[in-house]
Design a protein around this motif. Structure first.
Motif, PDB file in Angstrom:
ATOM      1  N   GLY A  61       0.837  -1.191   0.000  1.00 19.60           N
ATOM      2  CA  GLY A  61       0.000   0.000   0.000  1.00 19.60           C
ATOM      3  C   GLY A  61       0.881   1.253   0.000  1.00 19.60           C
ATOM      4  O   GLY A  61       2.112   1.174  -0.071  1.00 19.60           O
ATOM      5  N   TYR A  62       0.217   2.413   0.117  1.00 16.74           N
ATOM      6  CA  TYR A  62       0.944   3.682   0.000  1.00 16.74           C
ATOM      7  C   TYR A  62       1.857   3.914   1.194  1.00 16.74           C
ATOM      8  O   TYR A  62       1.427   3.935   2.342  1.00 16.74           O
ATOM      9  N   GLU A  63       3.145   4.090   0.913  1.00 16.89           N
ATOM     10  CA  GLU A  63       4.124   4.427   1.958  1.00 16.89           C
ATOM     11  C   GLU A  63       4.840   5.724   1.625  1.00 16.89           C
ATOM     12  O   GLU A  63       5.231   6.466   2.516  1.00 16.89           O
ATOM     13  N   SER A  64       5.070   5.966   0.345  1.00 15.62           N
ATOM     14  CA  SER A  64       5.762   7.201  -0.055  1.00 15.62           C
ATOM     15  C   SER A  64       5.381   7.571  -1.482  1.00 15.62           C
ATOM     16  O   SER A  64       4.946   6.704  -2.251  1.00 15.62           O
ATOM     17  N   LYS A  65       5.587   8.857  -1.798  1.00 19.73           N
ATOM     18  CA  LYS A  65       5.143   9.301  -3.120  1.00 19.73           C
ATOM     19  C   LYS A  65       5.987   8.714  -4.259  1.00 19.73           C
ATOM     20  O   LYS A  65       5.553   8.689  -5.401  1.00 19.73           O
ATOM     21  N   GLU A  66       7.159   8.186  -3.925  1.00 15.66           N
ATOM     22  CA  GLU A  66       7.996   7.539  -4.954  1.00 15.66           C
ATOM     23  C   GLU A  66       7.276   6.319  -5.552  1.00 15.66           C
ATOM     24  O   GLU A  66       7.537   5.901  -6.662  1.00 15.66           O
ATOM     25  N   GLN A  67       6.360   5.737  -4.777  1.00 14.23           N
ATOM     26  CA  GLN A  67       5.662   4.537  -5.280  1.00 14.23           C
ATOM     27  C   GLN A  67       4.677   4.868  -6.408  1.00 14.23           C
ATOM     28  O   GLN A  67       4.276   3.967  -7.146  1.00 14.23           O
ATOM     29  N   LEU A  68       4.289   6.151  -6.494  1.00 14.82           N
ATOM     30  CA  LEU A  68       3.219   6.472  -7.444  1.00 14.82           C
ATOM     31  C   LEU A  68       3.625   6.204  -8.883  1.00 14.82           C
ATOM     32  O   LEU A  68       2.815   5.739  -9.694  1.00 14.82           O
ATOM     33  N   MET A  69       4.898   6.474  -9.204  1.00 18.86           N
ATOM     34  CA  MET A  69       5.363   6.144 -10.558  1.00 18.86           C
ATOM     35  C   MET A  69       5.304   4.622 -10.756  1.00 18.86           C
ATOM     36  O   MET A  69       4.939   4.137 -11.824  1.00 18.86           O
ATOM     37  N   GLY A  70       5.624   3.885  -9.701  1.00 19.64           N
ATOM     38  CA  GLY A  70       5.549   2.418  -9.771  1.00 19.64           C
ATOM     39  C   GLY A  70       4.124   1.952 -10.019  1.00 19.64           C
ATOM     40  O   GLY A  70       3.892   1.003 -10.778  1.00 19.64           O
ATOM     41  N   PHE A  71       3.173   2.636  -9.377  1.00 13.72           N
ATOM     42  CA  PHE A  71       1.753   2.312  -9.575  1.00 13.72           C
ATOM     43  C   PHE A  71       1.385   2.497 -11.056  1.00 13.72           C
ATOM     44  O   PHE A  71       0.818   1.617 -11.698  1.00 13.72           O
ATOM     45  N   SER A  72       1.776   3.680 -11.599  1.00 11.37           N
ATOM     46  CA  SER A  72       1.457   3.977 -13.010  1.00 11.37           C
ATOM     47  C   SER A  72       2.141   3.006 -13.960  1.00 11.37           C
ATOM     48  O   SER A  72       1.519   2.503 -14.902  1.00 11.37           O
ATOM     49  N   VAL A  73       3.424   2.745 -13.708  1.00 10.39           N
ATOM     50  CA  VAL A  73       4.186   1.869 -14.614  1.00 10.39           C
ATOM     51  C   VAL A  73       3.604   0.456 -14.579  1.00 10.39           C
ATOM     52  O   VAL A  73       3.434  -0.197 -15.618  1.00 10.39           O
ATOM     53  N   THR A  74       3.256  -0.010 -13.381  1.00  3.29           N
ATOM     54  CA  THR A  74       2.714  -1.364 -13.266  1.00  3.29           C
ATOM     55  C   THR A  74       1.374  -1.457 -14.000  1.00  3.29           C
ATOM     56  O   THR A  74       1.125  -2.422 -14.734  1.00  3.29           O
ATOM     57  N   HIS A  75       0.541  -0.443 -13.812  1.00  2.00           N
ATOM     58  CA  HIS A  75      -0.751  -0.452 -14.516  1.00  2.00           C
ATOM     59  C   HIS A  75      -0.528  -0.435 -16.031  1.00  2.00           C
ATOM     60  O   HIS A  75      -1.151  -1.197 -16.781  1.00  2.00           O
ATOM     61  N   ARG A  76       0.399   0.432 -16.468  1.00  2.00           N
ATOM     62  CA  ARG A  76       0.707   0.481 -17.908  1.00  2.00           C
ATOM     63  C   ARG A  76       1.178  -0.896 -18.394  1.00  2.00           C
ATOM     64  O   ARG A  76       0.736  -1.405 -19.429  1.00  2.00           O
ATOM     65  N   ASN A  77       2.077  -1.522 -17.636  1.00  2.24           N
ATOM     66  CA  ASN A  77       2.637  -2.816 -18.061  1.00  2.24           C
ATOM     67  C   ASN A  77       1.580  -3.919 -18.163  1.00  2.24           C
ATOM     68  O   ASN A  77       1.579  -4.700 -19.101  1.00  2.24           O
ATOM     69  N   VAL A  78       0.676  -3.978 -17.155  1.00  2.00           N
ATOM     70  CA  VAL A  78      -0.337  -5.053 -17.239  1.00  2.00           C
ATOM     71  C   VAL A  78      -1.310  -4.791 -18.395  1.00  2.00           C
ATOM     72  O   VAL A  78      -1.845  -5.722 -18.990  1.00  2.00           O
ATOM     73  N   ARG A  79      -1.468  -3.508 -18.739  1.00  2.00           N
ATOM     74  CA  ARG A  79      -2.325  -3.204 -19.893  1.00  2.00           C
ATOM     75  C   ARG A  79      -1.634  -3.585 -21.197  1.00  2.00           C
ATOM     76  O   ARG A  79      -2.291  -3.950 -22.167  1.00  2.00           O
ATOM     77  N   ILE A  80      -0.303  -3.495 -21.206  1.00  2.00           N
ATOM     78  CA  ILE A  80       0.423  -3.937 -22.412  1.00  2.00           C
ATOM     79  C   ILE A  80       0.201  -5.444 -22.589  1.00  2.00           C
ATOM     80  O   ILE A  80      -0.127  -5.924 -23.677  1.00  2.00           O
ATOM     81  N   LEU A  81       0.352  -6.185 -21.478  1.00  2.00           N
ATOM     82  CA  LEU A  81       0.115  -7.635 -21.562  1.00  2.00           C
ATOM     83  C   LEU A  81      -1.334  -7.907 -21.976  1.00  2.00           C
ATOM     84  O   LEU A  81      -1.606  -8.769 -22.809  1.00  2.00           O
ATOM     85  N   ASN A  82      -2.269  -7.141 -21.403  1.00  2.00           N
ATOM     86  CA  ASN A  82      -3.673  -7.328 -21.742  1.00  2.00           C
ATOM     87  C   ASN A  82      -3.910  -7.099 -23.238  1.00  2.00           C
ATOM     88  O   ASN A  82      -4.694  -7.820 -23.867  1.00  2.00           O
ATOM     89  N   ASN A  83      -3.206  -6.130 -23.811  1.00  2.00           N
ATOM     90  CA  ASN A  83      -3.357  -5.887 -25.252  1.00  2.00           C
ATOM     91  C   ASN A  83      -2.817  -7.036 -26.086  1.00  2.00           C
ATOM     92  O   ASN A  83      -3.371  -7.367 -27.131  1.00  2.00           O
ATOM     93  N   ILE A  84      -1.726  -7.632 -25.600  1.00  2.00           N
ATOM     94  CA  ILE A  84      -1.162  -8.795 -26.313  1.00  2.00           C
ATOM     95  C   ILE A  84      -2.198  -9.938 -26.295  1.00  2.00           C
ATOM     96  O   ILE A  84      -2.450 -10.593 -27.298  1.00  2.00           O
ATOM     97  N   VAL A  85      -2.814 -10.137 -25.132  1.00  2.00           N
ATOM     98  CA  VAL A  85      -3.829 -11.198 -25.005  1.00  2.00           C
ATOM     99  C   VAL A  85      -5.023 -10.872 -25.915  1.00  2.00           C
ATOM    100  O   VAL A  85      -5.531 -11.734 -26.640  1.00  2.00           O
ATOM    101  N   LEU A  86      -5.455  -9.608 -25.878  1.00  2.00           N
ATOM    102  CA  LEU A  86      -6.604  -9.202 -26.711  1.00  2.00           C
ATOM    103  C   LEU A  86      -6.340  -9.426 -28.192  1.00  2.00           C
ATOM    104  O   LEU A  86      -7.194  -9.927 -28.918  1.00  2.00           O
ATOM    105  N   GLU A  87      -5.129  -9.050 -28.629  1.00  2.00           N
ATOM    106  CA  GLU A  87      -4.753  -9.245 -30.043  1.00  2.00           C
ATOM    107  C   GLU A  87      -4.899 -10.707 -30.426  1.00  2.00           C
ATOM    108  O   GLU A  87      -5.434 -11.039 -31.482  1.00  2.00           O
TER     109      GLU A  87
END
Ligand code: ATP
Ligand code: IP8
Length: 257
Positions: A61-87
């Protein structure tokens, strides 16, 4: 309707960041299409989610603001995988549509807080195949946390009461212990939900959602509702197809009582 989880251990190489196994994904997509069954598809995050989630401690969970980029990057990455699956699903001829958990589920201290599955109902009603996946989500207690595809399987099973739920992993089923750690382990062809938690598990790759141990808990919850659960190997050609067709396949069947 049959509920399927394509595990991150099959559709990605969990040891290498963002390494999708496209040939396997394409074959599994063709098998799902060939079955002709009505499906809801969930997929894991594999190395597109677990590695960055661990680097940024997103499971805490949230501990520091440095994690927020990690949150965004992780969401972006799982969406990339999701697009591969969708294709792959679209190329196989399935009318798949993606429904990201970040927009329909909220957790509270990693447990379900609220969920809206109406988009899944709308999709099925129209004849579309809904696809969702393990994701980062908002959390009423921790600000954010990780929502595993296994938790989504439980909630979707409760709501839609599928004729069966199939977990596709990179091993032949549930063994008496981790088959990657020992050769002495035995494949369990059939297990009662009450015996599931006695099974020895291990995590040999990065997994922030508890690996096989977490999955066994989710499987027990689904079996508890009287729904048959199958755990099968997605690396073996036609095993998913035959399981979908109701044929007897090598794997583990988990039954309620
Ligand atoms: P993801 O969470 O990324 O979607 P997944 O759903 O494919 O992944 P994992 O959490 O990686 O599943 O669990 C599958 C792994 O569990 C296998 O690769 C296997 O090595 C490991 N494992 C540990 N204990 C056992 C066991 N008793 N029986 C079978 N597999 C086990
Ligand atoms: O692979 C985990 O989902 P799972 C989601 O289904 C993230 O356990 C973002 C690591």
């Amino acid at each position: 309707m049959i509920l399927i989880k394509l595990g991150g251990s099959v559709i990605t190489d969990k040891r290498k960041e963002s390494a999708a196994r496209k040939r396997t994904i394409n074959r599994l997509a063709r098998e799902m299409k060939l079955s002709g069954k009505e499906l809801i598809i969930v997929h894991g995050a594999g190395s597109f989610g677990h590695i960055t989630a661990r680097v940024f401690n997103l499971d805490k969970g949230y501990e520091s603001k440095e994690q927020l980029m990690g949150f965004s990057v992780t969401h972006r990455n799982v969406r990339i995988l999701n697009n591969i699956v969708l294709e792959a699903l679209l190329s196989a001829g399935l009318k798949a549509v993606s429904i990201p958990p970040l927009s329909f589920i909220k957790l509270k201290r990693k447990r379900l807080h609220s969920i809206d599955l109406s988009l899944f109902e709308d999709s099925l009603r129209l004849g579309l195949t809904p696809v969702t996946f393990g994701d980062v989500v908002f959390d009423a207690g921790l600000s954010f946390s990780i929502c595993s595809g296994d938790l989504l399987m439980v909630e979707l099973a409760k709501k839609f009461q599928p004729e069966k739920a199939i977990f596709v992993i990179d091993e032949d089923g549930i063994y008496s212990g981790d088959p990657k750690k020992s050769r002495e382990v035995k494949l369990l062809r059939s297990v009662s939900k009450d015996d599931l938690m006695k099974i020895s598990t291990d995590i040999s790759v990065t997994d922030v959602t508890g690996g096989m141990k977490g999955k066994l808990g989710s499987i027990a919850e689904i079996a508890d509702q009287g729904i048959e659960v199958l755990v099968i190997n997605g690396n073996k050609r036609n095993r998913l197809l035959n399981a979908l067709l109701g044929k007897k396949v090598k794997g583990t069947t988990v039954y309620g009582d």
